[in-house]
Design a protein around this motif. Sequence first.
Motif, PDB file in Angstrom:
ATOM      1  N   TYR A  64       0.873  -1.169   0.000  1.00  0.00           N
ATOM      2  CA  TYR A  64       0.000   0.000   0.000  1.00  0.00           C
ATOM      3  C   TYR A  64       0.907   1.213   0.000  1.00  0.00           C
ATOM      4  O   TYR A  64       1.738   1.375   0.899  1.00  0.00           O
ATOM      5  CB  TYR A  64      -0.878  -0.039   1.242  1.00  0.00           C
ATOM      6  N   ILE A  76       4.195   0.359 -11.094  1.00  0.00           N
ATOM      7  CA  ILE A  76       3.214  -0.303 -10.241  1.00  0.00           C
ATOM      8  C   ILE A  76       3.788  -1.658  -9.849  1.00  0.00           C
ATOM      9  O   ILE A  76       4.176  -2.432 -10.725  1.00  0.00           O
ATOM     10  CB  ILE A  76       1.872  -0.503 -10.969  1.00  0.00           C
ATOM     11  N   ARG A 132      -4.059  -6.357  -7.643  1.00  0.00           N
ATOM     12  CA  ARG A 132      -3.514  -5.001  -7.487  1.00  0.00           C
ATOM     13  C   ARG A 132      -4.543  -3.989  -7.970  1.00  0.00           C
ATOM     14  O   ARG A 132      -5.398  -4.297  -8.805  1.00  0.00           O
ATOM     15  CB  ARG A 132      -2.238  -4.839  -8.319  1.00  0.00           C
ATOM     16  N   LEU A 174      -5.104   0.588  -8.508  1.00  0.00           N
ATOM     17  CA  LEU A 174      -4.611   1.957  -8.501  1.00  0.00           C
ATOM     18  C   LEU A 174      -5.801   2.867  -8.263  1.00  0.00           C
ATOM     19  O   LEU A 174      -6.820   2.758  -8.968  1.00  0.00           O
ATOM     20  CB  LEU A 174      -3.952   2.259  -9.845  1.00  0.00           C
ATOM     21  N   VAL A 176      -1.518   3.100  -4.678  1.00  0.00           N
ATOM     22  CA  VAL A 176      -1.418   1.774  -5.271  1.00  0.00           C
ATOM     23  C   VAL A 176      -1.476   0.752  -4.139  1.00  0.00           C
ATOM     24  O   VAL A 176      -0.895   0.955  -3.072  1.00  0.00           O
ATOM     25  CB  VAL A 176      -0.140   1.612  -6.118  1.00  0.00           C
TER      26      VAL A 176
END
Length: 296
Positions: free
Chosen positions: A176, A189, A196, A198, A237
């Motif tokens: 995080y 990323i 995952r 964003l 992210v």
Amino acid sequence: MIEMMIEQRRRSLGGGLEVGRILPFARRRMVGPFIFFDHMGPMDIAAGVDRSLDVRPHPHIGLSTVTYLFSGEVVHRDSLGSEQAIRPQEVNWMTAGSGITHSERFEKARAVGDHLHGIQAWVALPKGDEEAAPSFSHHEGDDLPQWDAAGVRGQLIAGQAYGLTAAARTHSPLFYAHLELAAGARAEIPTAYPERALYIATGAIEIDGERYEAGRMLVLGAGASSFQALAPTTAMVLGGEPVGERFLFWNFVSSSKERLAQAAEDWKAGRMKLPEADHDEFIPLPSADTSPPPMS
């Protein structure tokens, strides 16, 4: 590749406090262990604001709450005796485990006014830790590794990513991070996790040749490894290893519906201790799971 885009849904938590709800979403309940994600504010709070804005004492089980601010100040008090003001780029990490209660008060805002802007997230605990002893930790400074390169300023909030490790104790593999990007800057990323996402808090980005504006979470497929800021941008992210199916009722998270029912009965019957420094009021149990949870 973008698997899904989730737009924030504005929700009132009462007293004038409004958030953008991202997770849970009907078609995507979790990203890794992240089961709840609220964008709080941005909002200006005038000095002398009514106490109805505060989040009164309420309970949690089966999760860790993660409070992170871009601006403003919130005072946390819990049933372990913790009392901690959180300020921008600091982390309050509270693991509820078998059960904890806490409150969040806007005392600075009441005194002098404030500009509140931040993120509230919940991380579901793996089955073996759902009934762990509750705990609270506050993190700032070196606990939250930072970097600054090529127009990207980053801070790792939790877990492992970018070759760095944050200090908060996590119970499953996750990451995080908070990224601030200048217009035109490109950010990587992390790719080492199976799930995952964003989130664009402010600004706008381009990924896979498409433009995305603030207030949207992009759930990422395996091929997504970077994005470019089209304007000065604040992005989060996050992701990690899945922990399995979880059920959610009000402020309670569990792999067992029966455990949720027990937690609800415990709160209704007054069997969960209130914070010693904040025990004169509390939020009653709602009648249905459609009621919005407190901000964390």
